[in-house]
Scaffold this active site. Sequence first.
Site, mmCIF file in Angstrom:
data_model
loop_
_atom_site.group_PDB
_atom_site.id
_atom_site.type_symbol
_atom_site.label_atom_id
_atom_site.label_comp_id
_atom_site.label_asym_id
_atom_site.label_seq_id
_atom_site.Cartn_x
_atom_site.Cartn_y
_atom_site.Cartn_z
ATOM 1 N N CYS A 218 0.834 -1.207 0.000
ATOM 2 C CA CYS A 218 0.000 0.000 0.000
ATOM 3 C C CYS A 218 0.869 1.258 0.000
ATOM 4 C CB CYS A 218 -0.935 0.009 1.195
ATOM 5 S SG CYS A 218 -2.226 -1.235 1.079
ATOM 6 N N CYS A 371 13.989 10.732 -8.231
ATOM 7 C CA CYS A 371 12.603 10.267 -8.129
ATOM 8 C C CYS A 371 12.134 10.597 -6.707
ATOM 9 C CB CYS A 371 12.486 8.778 -8.458
ATOM 10 S SG CYS A 371 13.397 7.708 -7.337
#
Length: 413
Positions: A218, A371
């Site tokens: 998640c 990133c």
Amino acid sequence: MPPFANAGRVLGCASNFMAQSIIDPSRLEKIEFSNDEIARYSRHLIMPEVTLAGQRRLKAASILCIGAGGLGSPIALYLAAAGIGRMGLVDGDTVDFSNLQRQILHGTKDVGRKKLNSARDRIREVNPNVQVELHDTMFRSENAMEIAADYDIVIDGTDNFPTRYLSNDVCVLLKKPNVYGSIFRFDGQCTVFAPHLSGPCYRCMFPEPPPPGMVPSCAEGGVLGVLPGIIGVMQAIEAVKLIMGIGEPLIGRLVSFDALKMKFREFKLRRDPKCPVCGENPTITELIDYDQFCGIPQAAAAEAAEAPVPEMTVHELKQKLDAKEKFVLVDVREPYEYDIARIPGAKLIPLGELPSRMSELDTADDIVLHCKMGGRSARALRLLQEAGFSKLTNVAGGIEAWAEEIDPSVPRY
Ligand SMILES: [Zn+2]
């Protein structure tokens, strides 16, 4: 969790499980209620399926909830309100801002506190009659048997494969029901594993874990904040039914829920007679090393064995930007991440688009990649290396480190 990988087992007929309480009647004799408790539980007591007898079973019962997070929140809150006698919580984490979108045990003021402490305070507020026991640790092979032995039911509210296999094996070996729930993005699943009550176990469905990194968590893939409310409440209902001995328990059946379609589907599950832990000739008769089993050390070693990529710190990046050096800063995150937070001057080329958009970059340029945390940009760097680029540097820690160390006004997500 992938939607139900082992389709071959979605066959056959589940046995009809007789509703029978898992609580031994001898434990009910000394259970009494104050007048306040009678008033508190009155909506239970007036139902002929429950009555004082069912409420007495709840008060005599104990559950162990592994994890005080997304699933653990509704499980703990509702079982406390319903009048469970004793509740154990296992969690070693602290509350983070990113938990609050779904982990309703914890409030904004709890950020930075131990999850167990804020959970205990909240549960006490809901129902001070519940005996709360805190296990401030991760659930591991070394402590799992000892912790779980003291409870009637284990409810799995975790989100990683090693703990899932561990709680399964513990419950099979201790002959305790394991109420399973999992959530990912908009989908969830719930079932009850109980080989000692003729149902299957988790390994009957998934004998082998997926390769590490194949199934995103998640934290990586996201989860709808309301979703654990549904799945966790289903887990709590199953625990109540097993304790009261009413209805048809979700043994041998798996319910899968799709929030976007608002659809529930049911799969029949059957026991695998060759299951390594609950089968006729089990090969697993004691707890094993679950990180090893799930390939986590091997994956870490494989990653470490790859040639290191050239890196710079966010401070070095800041100096380069301040000195107006000539270089190209490439952000390989997704556009929706770029919308949340960005480093000024960065060019967005999502990692998935990089192979088809390399022509936008020049091998003569000095290219700096970033990133969110540094992992995807390291992969992008290797892709570019393979394509013949050489003047490449990865920003260690990504925009997370930038927000923490350079510019606190950049939002973290
Ligand atoms: Zn099994």
